[in-house]
Design an enzyme around this catalytic site. Structure first.
Site, PDB file in Angstrom:
ATOM      1  N   LYS A 129     -61.061 103.056 -27.491  1.00  0.00           N
ATOM      2  CA  LYS A 129     -61.853 104.100 -28.128  1.00  0.00           C
ATOM      3  C   LYS A 129     -62.707 104.158 -27.155  1.00  0.00           C
ATOM      4  O   LYS A 129     -63.345 105.930 -26.517  1.00  0.00           O
ATOM      5  CB  LYS A 129     -63.452 103.257 -28.957  1.00  0.00           C
ATOM      6  CG  LYS A 129     -64.567 103.827 -28.917  1.00  0.00           C
ATOM      7  CD  LYS A 129     -65.199 103.223 -29.959  1.00  0.00           C
ATOM      8  CE  LYS A 129     -65.799 102.005 -29.254  1.00  0.00           C
ATOM      9  NZ  LYS A 129     -67.015 102.212 -28.686  1.00  0.00           N
ATOM     10  N   ASN A 130     -63.345 103.634 -26.425  1.00  0.00           N
ATOM     11  CA  ASN A 130     -63.952 103.822 -24.646  1.00  0.00           C
ATOM     12  C   ASN A 130     -62.920 105.119 -23.617  1.00  0.00           C
ATOM     13  O   ASN A 130     -64.309 105.404 -22.999  1.00  0.00           O
ATOM     14  CB  ASN A 130     -64.635 102.991 -24.442  1.00  0.00           C
ATOM     15  CG  ASN A 130     -65.566 102.167 -25.101  1.00  0.00           C
ATOM     16  OD1 ASN A 130     -65.974 102.766 -26.057  1.00  0.00           O
ATOM     17  ND2 ASN A 130     -66.310 100.664 -24.520  1.00  0.00           N
ATOM     18  N   CYS A 162     -81.111 102.817 -26.779  1.00  0.00           N
ATOM     19  CA  CYS A 162     -80.343 102.615 -28.326  1.00  0.00           C
ATOM     20  C   CYS A 162     -80.296 100.633 -28.971  1.00  0.00           C
ATOM     21  O   CYS A 162     -80.850  99.729 -27.466  1.00  0.00           O
ATOM     22  CB  CYS A 162     -78.743 102.707 -28.108  1.00  0.00           C
ATOM     23  SG  CYS A 162     -77.799 101.054 -27.539  1.00  0.00           S
ATOM     24  N   ARG A 185     -81.060 101.751 -21.510  1.00  0.00           N
ATOM     25  CA  ARG A 185     -79.388 102.003 -21.277  1.00  0.00           C
ATOM     26  C   ARG A 185     -79.964 103.419 -20.482  1.00  0.00           C
ATOM     27  O   ARG A 185     -79.563 104.711 -21.538  1.00  0.00           O
ATOM     28  CB  ARG A 185     -78.835 102.975 -22.068  1.00  0.00           C
ATOM     29  CG  ARG A 185     -77.731 101.239 -23.106  1.00  0.00           C
ATOM     30  CD  ARG A 185     -76.738 101.504 -23.812  1.00  0.00           C
ATOM     31  NE  ARG A 185     -75.625 101.622 -23.530  1.00  0.00           N
ATOM     32  CZ  ARG A 185     -74.798 101.518 -24.351  1.00  0.00           C
ATOM     33  NH1 ARG A 185     -74.612 102.547 -25.709  1.00  0.00           N
ATOM     34  NH2 ARG A 185     -73.633 102.342 -23.404  1.00  0.00           N
ATOM     35  N   ASP A 214     -69.002  93.124 -24.133  1.00  0.00           N
ATOM     36  CA  ASP A 214     -68.316  94.407 -25.721  1.00  0.00           C
ATOM     37  C   ASP A 214     -67.903  92.756 -25.909  1.00  0.00           C
ATOM     38  O   ASP A 214     -67.000  93.428 -27.585  1.00  0.00           O
ATOM     39  CB  ASP A 214     -68.020  95.045 -24.986  1.00  0.00           C
ATOM     40  CG  ASP A 214     -67.868  96.488 -24.874  1.00  0.00           C
ATOM     41  OD1 ASP A 214     -69.488  96.291 -25.256  1.00  0.00           O
ATOM     42  OD2 ASP A 214     -67.481  97.539 -24.589  1.00  0.00           O
ATOM     43  N   ARG A 232     -67.196 102.636 -36.367  1.00  0.00           N
ATOM     44  CA  ARG A 232     -67.167 103.042 -35.052  1.00  0.00           C
ATOM     45  C   ARG A 232     -66.196 102.772 -33.982  1.00  0.00           C
ATOM     46  O   ARG A 232     -65.911 103.515 -33.412  1.00  0.00           O
ATOM     47  CB  ARG A 232     -68.898 103.140 -33.895  1.00  0.00           C
ATOM     48  CG  ARG A 232     -69.500 103.696 -35.322  1.00  0.00           C
ATOM     49  CD  ARG A 232     -71.187 103.603 -34.039  1.00  0.00           C
ATOM     50  NE  ARG A 232     -71.210 104.583 -32.734  1.00  0.00           N
ATOM     51  CZ  ARG A 232     -71.648 104.374 -32.010  1.00  0.00           C
ATOM     52  NH1 ARG A 232     -73.075 103.827 -32.425  1.00  0.00           N
ATOM     53  NH2 ARG A 232     -71.888 105.025 -31.202  1.00  0.00           N
TER      54      ARG A 232
HETATM   55  C1  EPZ Z   1     -69.913 101.217 -21.449  1.00  0.00           C
HETATM   56  O1  EPZ Z   1     -71.510 102.168 -21.670  1.00  0.00           O
HETATM   57  C2  EPZ Z   1     -69.479 101.586 -22.920  1.00  0.00           C
HETATM   58  N1  EPZ Z   1     -69.126 101.920 -23.349  1.00  0.00           N
HETATM   59  C3  EPZ Z   1     -70.108  99.894 -23.719  1.00  0.00           C
HETATM   60  O2  EPZ Z   1     -69.123  99.865 -24.414  1.00  0.00           O
HETATM   61  C4  EPZ Z   1     -70.078  99.390 -22.809  1.00  0.00           C
HETATM   62  O3  EPZ Z   1     -70.606  97.474 -23.147  1.00  0.00           O
HETATM   63  C5  EPZ Z   1     -70.413  99.023 -21.288  1.00  0.00           C
HETATM   64  O4  EPZ Z   1     -69.605 100.278 -21.018  1.00  0.00           O
HETATM   65  C6  EPZ Z   1     -70.429  97.798 -20.444  1.00  0.00           C
HETATM   66  O5  EPZ Z   1     -69.148  97.173 -20.068  1.00  0.00           O
HETATM   67  C7  EPZ Z   1     -68.560 103.357 -23.593  1.00  0.00           C
HETATM   68  O6  EPZ Z   1     -67.570 103.323 -22.723  1.00  0.00           O
HETATM   69  C8  EPZ Z   1     -68.726 104.526 -24.201  1.00  0.00           C
HETATM   70  P1  EPZ Z   1     -72.708 101.170 -18.358  1.00  0.00           P
HETATM   71  P2  EPZ Z   1     -71.827 102.253 -20.367  1.00  0.00           P
HETATM   72  O7  EPZ Z   1     -72.918 102.685 -17.427  1.00  0.00           O
HETATM   73  O8  EPZ Z   1     -71.534 103.364 -19.801  1.00  0.00           O
HETATM   74  C9  EPZ Z   1     -77.234 100.025 -17.108  1.00  0.00           C
HETATM   75  C10 EPZ Z   1     -68.868  99.409 -26.948  1.00  0.00           C
HETATM   76  O9  EPZ Z   1     -69.661  98.506 -27.803  1.00  0.00           O
HETATM   77  N2  EPZ Z   1     -77.681 101.698 -16.849  1.00  0.00           N
HETATM   78  O10 EPZ Z   1     -71.667 100.088 -18.081  1.00  0.00           O
HETATM   79  O11 EPZ Z   1     -73.102 103.286 -20.938  1.00  0.00           O
HETATM   80  C11 EPZ Z   1     -77.006 100.216 -18.352  1.00  0.00           C
HETATM   81  O12 EPZ Z   1     -78.596 100.570 -19.070  1.00  0.00           O
HETATM   82  C12 EPZ Z   1     -70.551  99.937 -26.145  1.00  0.00           C
HETATM   83  O13 EPZ Z   1     -67.872  99.850 -27.228  1.00  0.00           O
HETATM   84  C13 EPZ Z   1     -77.979 102.211 -15.741  1.00  0.00           C
HETATM   85  O14 EPZ Z   1     -79.679 101.805 -16.137  1.00  0.00           O
HETATM   86  O15 EPZ Z   1     -72.771 100.759 -19.904  1.00  0.00           O
HETATM   87  C14 EPZ Z   1     -77.057  98.689 -18.452  1.00  0.00           C
HETATM   88  O16 EPZ Z   1     -77.979  98.444 -18.871  1.00  0.00           O
HETATM   89  C15 EPZ Z   1     -71.297  99.744 -25.934  1.00  0.00           C
HETATM   90  N3  EPZ Z   1     -78.421 103.237 -15.698  1.00  0.00           N
HETATM   91  C16 EPZ Z   1     -75.455  98.679 -17.995  1.00  0.00           C
HETATM   92  O17 EPZ Z   1     -76.574  99.752 -16.196  1.00  0.00           O
HETATM   93  C17 EPZ Z   1     -77.725 104.658 -15.480  1.00  0.00           C
HETATM   94  O18 EPZ Z   1     -77.503 105.792 -15.253  1.00  0.00           O
HETATM   95  C18 EPZ Z   1     -73.972  98.818 -17.701  1.00  0.00           C
HETATM   96  O19 EPZ Z   1     -74.293 100.016 -18.308  1.00  0.00           O
HETATM   97  C19 EPZ Z   1     -76.567 104.019 -16.363  1.00  0.00           C
HETATM   98  C20 EPZ Z   1     -76.298 102.290 -16.631  1.00  0.00           C
END
Ligand code: EPZ
Length: 425
Positions: free
Chosen positions: A22-23, A117, A122, A307, A401
């Site tokens: 999915k991702n 969320c 996030r 995850d 989802r």
């Molecule tokens: C991706 O989310 C995945 N989603 C998530 O999967 C997964 O948990 C996550 O990566 C970590 O592996 C998709 O690919 C659609 P990040 P993403 O940017 O890209 C902070 C699932 O269950 N952050 O790596 O949103 C953020 O808040 C989902 O399938 C900022 O502060 O994750 C988090 O604490 C849920 N500012 C950390 O970084 C930013 O601009 C990592 O987030 C971006 C992120």
């Protein structure tokens, strides 16, 4: 709302085929907006999040053709609008990633801010700072990001403050149509990022280094047609492996890349599983024994994935001994703990709710439960499988989802699980 009813106590055993990731697929749908010609994406899982992304593309005027095998053809050149509305972005954050491709290809985009969320605040600061470094003019008002680049984007150097999967993917795809060279530093290294880079290169982009700390992108003038098969879903595969381990069972997962799950397989071996890995399959056998509790810290790839944190906690709850699970990626990803406690699990939260210490009990007790995120919900399915009696899981739209045919796949492994029609209240 639909619910799942589980009669616990069965030992899972059998074979499954992992679905497409999915991702990965979601980001490819956004990246398809970079192309001037149709692109075809295969091995796309049939999931609610995918439908939401298709709805978003269609709302932009993009033609999307789906065949019965979920091969999806996207004709971005039919685009008519450049706005991703709140209604679609709020239900699925990955839709925010259309911002960069729209901007890079068409010079303009208006995309709703995703907001917080259930698992954490996030923010998208890293995405926006990166787009600005490529020359985008960004205004924020009424909950929307309005971005423009009337003269096109220009390559630049972006150093992420920390590893971000979405940030790395978003900037990597946007830079493909920026003039000159872009260097991204401190990149996330998840397999989905490598998959996306391969897809972009098939469309004519020049991306190198994906899967490493530094990614280089040499901008091209246009991108074209391609066909791409999405990689297997490592999180889905990991979920079924953990479910089988928790029940003391045995399972073979086909169509999987074992290299993507090394940190998880290490923990399952530590839990007592015998694991056999082949090029595209993983076999796990607990030989009927109860798992041993494991301790771990979630962190970006290649470390143990956030995850699969909730799922392994469900296993720990019925394991021999005590384990400590520390979550470092999201600030609020222990919501399953309270629901598991209602099923008789012994879990204590420590260190400002960033660590969960489990003391395994021989069995949980079935109960009505619910969760408000995808992985937490599926962890309650695992808890239900190892519980005595019946568990009813509410709000299973979260599971839909991210897990294709979840009850069919579990039934195939011998689980007693069925979907209940919505309750009349
Ligand atoms: C991706 O989310 C995945 N989603 C998530 O999967 C997964 O948990 C996550 O990566 C970590 O592996 C998709 O690919 C659609 P990040 P993403 O940017 O890209 C902070 C699932 O269950 N952050 O790596 O949103 C953020 O808040 C989902 O399938 C900022 O502060 O994750 C988090 O604490 C849920 N500012 C950390 O970084 C930013 O601009 C990592 O987030 C971006 C992120």
């Amino acid at each position: 709302m639909e619910r799942l009813l589980i009669d616990g106590g069965t030992v899972l055993s059998g074979e499954l085929r992992a679905s497409g990731a999915k991702n990965s697929a979601l980001k490819m749908f956004a990246a398809a907006l970079l192309a001037d010609e149709p692109v075809t994406i295969s091995n796309v899982p049939h999931l609610k999040d995918i439908t939401t992304m298709i709805e978003l593309l269609v709302s932009l005027g993009v033609e999307v053709v789906i065949d019965e095998k979920m091969n999806i053809e996207i004709h971005a050149n039919t685009i008519k609008r450049f706005k991703a509305p709140y209604e679609l972005v709020k239900t699925m954050r990955a839709s925010f990633n259309v911002l960069g491709p729209l901007l890079a290809h068409y010079g303009q985009a208006e995309v709703s801010l995703p907001g917080g969320c259930a698992i954490g605040s996030r923010p998208v600061d890293q995405h926006l700072r990166g787009l600005e470094a490529l020359g985008a003019k960004i205004d924020m008002s009424d909950g929307y990001v309005r971005a423009s680049a009337p003269k096109g984007l220009k390559g630049g150097k972006i150093v992420f403050d920390f590893k971000t999967v979405g940030g790395t993917e978003h900037l990597m795809m946007t830079a493909c149509l920026a003039e000159g060279q872009t260097t991204l530093e401190n990149c996330a290294r998840e397999p989905e990022i490598v998959d996306l880079a391969n897809f972009l290169n098939k469309m004519g982009a020049k991306v190198s280094g994906a899967g490493k700390d530094i990614i280089n992108i040499v901008g091209v003038k246009s991108m074209g047609s391609c066909s791409h098969t999405v990689i297997p879903d490592r999180v889905e595969a990991g979920t079924y492996l953990i479910a089988a381990a928790a029940t003391g069972g045995s399972i073979k997962i086909k169509n999987v890349n074992p290299g993507h799950l090394e940190a998880v397989l290490d923990k399952l071996r530590e839990a007592g599983a015998s694991i056999t890995v082949k090029a595209d399959s993983i076999e796990l056998d607990m030989r009927g024994s109860r798992p041993k509790a494991v301790s771990l810290i979630t962190a970006p790839y290649p470390d143990y994935p956030t995850d699969l944190q909730a799922q392994i906690m469900a296993m720990n709850c019925v394991a021999e001994g005590s384990g400590r699970i520390t979550e470092t990626v999201f600030e609020n990803r222990f919501m399953h703990v309270h629901e598991m406690s209602r099923m008789g699990a012994k879990v204590k939260l420590e260190a400002n709710n960033t660590s969960a210490i489990t003391t395994g009990v021989p069995s949980l007790r079935g109960a009505p439960v619910m969760a408000n995120d995808l992985r937490a919900s599926v962890s309650l399915v695992i808890a239900g499988l190892v519980a005595e009696g019946q568990t009813v899981i509410d709000r299973i739209y979260h599971i839909d989802r991210g897990y294709e045919q979840v009850e069919e796949k579990l039934q195939k492994l011998g689980a007693r699980i069925k979907r209940l029609a919505p309750q009349i209240r």
